[in-house]
Design an enzyme around this catalytic site. Structure first.
Site, PDB file in Angstrom:
ATOM      1  N   HIS A   1       0.880  -1.179   0.000  1.00 13.19           N
ATOM      2  CA  HIS A   1       0.000   0.000   0.000  1.00 13.19           C
ATOM      3  C   HIS A   1       0.917   1.229   0.000  1.00 13.19           C
ATOM      4  O   HIS A   1       2.035   1.176   0.527  1.00 13.19           O
ATOM      5  CB  HIS A   1      -0.826  -0.071   1.288  1.00 13.19           C
ATOM      6  CG  HIS A   1      -1.904   0.948   1.432  1.00 13.19           C
ATOM      7  ND1 HIS A   1      -1.638   2.249   1.797  1.00 13.19           N
ATOM      8  CD2 HIS A   1      -3.256   0.871   1.294  1.00 13.19           C
ATOM      9  CE1 HIS A   1      -2.786   2.919   1.874  1.00 13.19           C
ATOM     10  NE2 HIS A   1      -3.795   2.106   1.575  1.00 13.19           N
TER      11      HIS A   1
ATOM     12  N   ASP B   1       3.208  -4.687   7.778  1.00  8.86           N
ATOM     13  CA  ASP B   1       1.982  -3.901   7.683  1.00  8.86           C
ATOM     14  C   ASP B   1       0.824  -4.895   7.802  1.00  8.86           C
ATOM     15  O   ASP B   1       0.548  -5.660   6.876  1.00  8.86           O
ATOM     16  CB  ASP B   1       1.979  -3.176   6.325  1.00  8.86           C
ATOM     17  CG  ASP B   1       0.643  -2.517   6.016  1.00  8.86           C
ATOM     18  OD1 ASP B   1      -0.346  -2.753   6.742  1.00  8.86           O
ATOM     19  OD2 ASP B   1       0.585  -1.767   5.026  1.00  8.86           O
TER      20      ASP B   1
ATOM     21  N   GLN C   1      -4.382  -5.398   6.675  1.00  9.13           N
ATOM     22  CA  GLN C   1      -5.363  -6.311   6.073  1.00  9.13           C
ATOM     23  C   GLN C   1      -5.296  -7.715   6.657  1.00  9.13           C
ATOM     24  O   GLN C   1      -6.024  -8.606   6.200  1.00  9.13           O
ATOM     25  CB  GLN C   1      -5.161  -6.388   4.547  1.00  9.13           C
ATOM     26  CG  GLN C   1      -5.389  -5.073   3.838  1.00  9.13           C
ATOM     27  CD  GLN C   1      -6.829  -4.569   3.951  1.00  9.13           C
ATOM     28  OE1 GLN C   1      -7.758  -5.331   4.228  1.00  9.13           O
ATOM     29  NE2 GLN C   1      -7.019  -3.277   3.744  1.00  9.13           N
TER      30      GLN C   1
ATOM     31  N   LYS D   1     -10.385  -0.974  10.728  1.00 11.07           N
ATOM     32  CA  LYS D   1     -10.542  -2.165   9.892  1.00 11.07           C
ATOM     33  C   LYS D   1     -10.863  -3.398  10.743  1.00 11.07           C
ATOM     34  O   LYS D   1     -11.063  -4.482  10.223  1.00 11.07           O
ATOM     35  CB  LYS D   1      -9.273  -2.398   9.063  1.00 11.07           C
ATOM     36  CG  LYS D   1      -9.009  -1.270   8.048  1.00 11.07           C
ATOM     37  CD  LYS D   1      -7.835  -1.610   7.157  1.00 11.07           C
ATOM     38  CE  LYS D   1      -7.231  -0.415   6.460  1.00 11.07           C
ATOM     39  NZ  LYS D   1      -8.011   0.086   5.332  1.00 11.07           N
TER      40      LYS D   1
ATOM     41  N   CYS E   1      -4.777   2.546  -3.560  1.00 11.06           N
ATOM     42  CA  CYS E   1      -3.515   3.015  -2.962  1.00 11.06           C
ATOM     43  C   CYS E   1      -2.414   1.969  -3.127  1.00 11.06           C
ATOM     44  O   CYS E   1      -1.587   1.770  -2.235  1.00 11.06           O
ATOM     45  CB  CYS E   1      -3.678   3.366  -1.486  1.00 11.06           C
ATOM     46  SG  CYS E   1      -4.777   4.737  -1.219  1.00 11.06           S
TER      47      CYS E   1
HETATM   48  C1  LIG Z   1      -2.304  -2.887   3.476  1.00 17.60           C
HETATM   49  C2  LIG Z   1      -2.655  -1.521   4.003  1.00 17.60           C
HETATM   50  N1  LIG Z   1      -1.710  -0.793   4.604  1.00 17.60           N
HETATM   51  C3  LIG Z   1      -1.958   0.421   5.098  1.00 17.60           C
HETATM   52  C4  LIG Z   1      -3.205   0.972   5.009  1.00 17.60           C
HETATM   53  C5  LIG Z   1      -3.444   2.331   5.577  1.00 17.60           C
HETATM   54  O1  LIG Z   1      -4.305   2.246   6.668  1.00 17.60           O
HETATM   55  P1  LIG Z   1      -4.820   3.585   7.371  1.00 17.60           P
HETATM   56  O2  LIG Z   1      -5.416   4.424   6.275  1.00 17.60           O
HETATM   57  O3  LIG Z   1      -5.842   3.090   8.343  1.00 17.60           O
HETATM   58  O4  LIG Z   1      -3.659   4.221   8.018  1.00 17.60           O
HETATM   59  C6  LIG Z   1      -4.230   0.265   4.381  1.00 17.60           C
HETATM   60  C7  LIG Z   1      -5.569   0.863   4.215  1.00 17.60           C
HETATM   61  O5  LIG Z   1      -6.351   0.477   3.376  1.00 17.60           O
HETATM   62  C8  LIG Z   1      -3.948  -1.014   3.867  1.00 17.60           C
HETATM   63  O6  LIG Z   1      -4.879  -1.740   3.269  1.00 17.60           O
END
Ligand SMILES: Cc1ncc(COP(=O)(O)O)c(C=O)c1O
Length: 418
Positions: free
Chosen positions: A135, A212, A215, A238, A376
């Site tokens: 992401h 990270d 998900q 999430k 993203c």
């Molecule tokens: C794999 C992953 N990393 C990071 C993020 C960013 O999360 P946040 O916007 O809650 O900081 C997301 C959000 O969709 C994501 O799917």
């Protein structure tokens, strides 16, 4: 009595999804004259009544600023905030509460490591390994710190199923590699990465790993001690909690060596104009008044998810995903993008001859909420040579009937465009 009070399981051990859905008032909404079919859970999941009730209780009988006063409300709010930290510690199976830092979300957690670790330990010519599946939240902070420090990014490629090419990963390590930052589960494709093996490979080179978990945390058990990751980040919104809260786990020994990311109140032991002595972890990384209510609500969301059972959630979602995959595969003119062997809760697809945004708009007319765009994750789109995909993403409260509604709505889109 709520679904969880009744133990939301059939005798068979399967989730009692009908009972669970009673906890989510938003799922009763009508959108465009149809019952809402919410399949945008990877962006943000919905909140059960139990979490809303917890927020109301906090705001009506517990709220005050924390860590700073001796009066009843401040002590109560402090105790509940720290209790939420304990819940997050148990949820991730961290060793100690001080390894749990409350952030505003995954992005904030990654930025904390990029600044707190990267700015301190990266130098000219050093290297950070990322993957194509990241992401933007796990790319841009590293680019920023790499630019500042003269470091370089090395990227693990993917194959046409959307799986990481692990032989290439192993070849990327050099004596300049300082960190690996990778996603546990791809938000664009659903690929579950073999993070445990990848962490072991990095550790063999003495390189720490940030995972990270945005998900992964909502969909599968996460055990940071078993993974042996050095950092793990996820977002509250999430996992059925509110926005504005997240968790960064970090191994205590590393957190202690890192510099704070933000300065301000609560992260200090003493301040003079000549010198500041920083607080101990985790407070060193929680400058200013933290998101107290969101943290306590996240604790309630963790209780809720744990009450439903994360193993039962994983198994229901695996079943939903394989049903959806089978149904969509059987349609002509629809191509699934991302066919990794191990996937979680995400079905990305393209409808022949129809732009994903048109698919999303027409599905919305049927009450079906999916996400369309690059999610993203533009490097993933670049690999598959598409500007965007349609993404249906599932949660434990989704049903087979909702998958059927998705398929029927896609058929209507195809009719409109023929
Ligand atoms: C794999 C992953 N990393 C990071 C993020 C960013 O999360 P946040 O916007 O809650 O900081 C997301 C959000 O969709 C994501 O799917």
């Amino acid at each position: 009595m709520t679904a969880i009070d009744k133990a939301a399981l059939h005798e068979s051990g399967a989730l009692d999804v009908a009972a669970i859905r009673c906890d989510f008032p938003i799922l009763e909404l009508d959108v465009n004259g149809r019952r809402l079919v919410f399949l945008d859970n990877a962006a943000s999941s919905q909140m059960p009544r139990q979490v809303m009730d917890r927020i109301l209780r906090y705001q009506t009988s517990e709220h005050a600023n924390i860590h700073r006063a001796v009066h009843y409300l401040s002590e109560k709010a402090t105790a509940e905030y720290e209790a939420a930290r304990h819940k997050a510690k148990v949820f991730l199976n961290a060793r100690e509460e001080r390894e749990i830092i409350f952030t505003s979300g995954t992005t904030d957690g990654i930025n904390l490591v990029a600044h707190g670790f990267g700015r301190k330990f990266l130098g000219e010519g050093d290297e950070i390994i990322l993957t194509t599946l990241e992401h933007h939240s796990n790319i841009v902070p590293w680019q920023m710190v790499a630019q500042e420090k003269g470091a370089k990014l090395r990227v693990v490629p993917i194959d046409d199923r959307g799986e990481l090419m692990l032989d290439e990963y192993r070849k990327l390590f050099t004596d300049r590699t300082k960190l690996v930052a990778m996603t546990h589960v791809s938000n664009a494709l659903g690929t579950i990465n073999p993070v445990k093996d990848m962490i072991a490979a990095a550790h063999a080179h003495g390189v720490p790993v940030l995972v990270d978990g945005a998900q992964a945390a909502p969909h599968m058990p996460v055990d940071v001690q078993d993974l042996d990751c050095d950092f793990y980040a996820f977002s509250g919104h999430k996992v059925c909690g509110p926005t504005g809260i997240g968790v960064l786990y970090g191994k205590a020994a590393l957190l202690e060596k890192m510099q704070p990311f933000k300065g301000g109140g609560d992260m200090i032991l003493s301040v003079t104009f000549e010198k500041t002595t920083y607080n101990t972890i985790p407070h060193k990384f929680e400058a200013g008044t933290p998101p107290i209510m969101p943290a306590i609500a996240l604790g309630a969301a963790i209780d809720y998810i744990t009450g439903v059972g994360i193993d039962a959630i994983a198994s229901h979602e695996t079943d939903l995903l394989s049903y959806a995959t089978e149904r969509v595969n059987a349609m002509s003119g629809v191509r699934i993008i991302g066919t990794a062997e191990r996937k979680a809760a995400v079905l990305s697809f393209a409808v022949e001859g129809v732009h994903p945004h048109d698919v999303g708009t027409l599905l919305n007319e049927e009450g079906v909420a999916i996400r369309t765009g690059h999610h993203c994750a533009q490097p993933v789109m670049q690999h598959f040579k598409v500007p965007a995909t349609c993404r249906a993403s599932f949660a434990f409260y989704n049903t087979h009937d909702e998958v059927d509604a998705l398929v029927e709505a896609i058929k209507k889109v195809q009719k409109v465009f023929t």
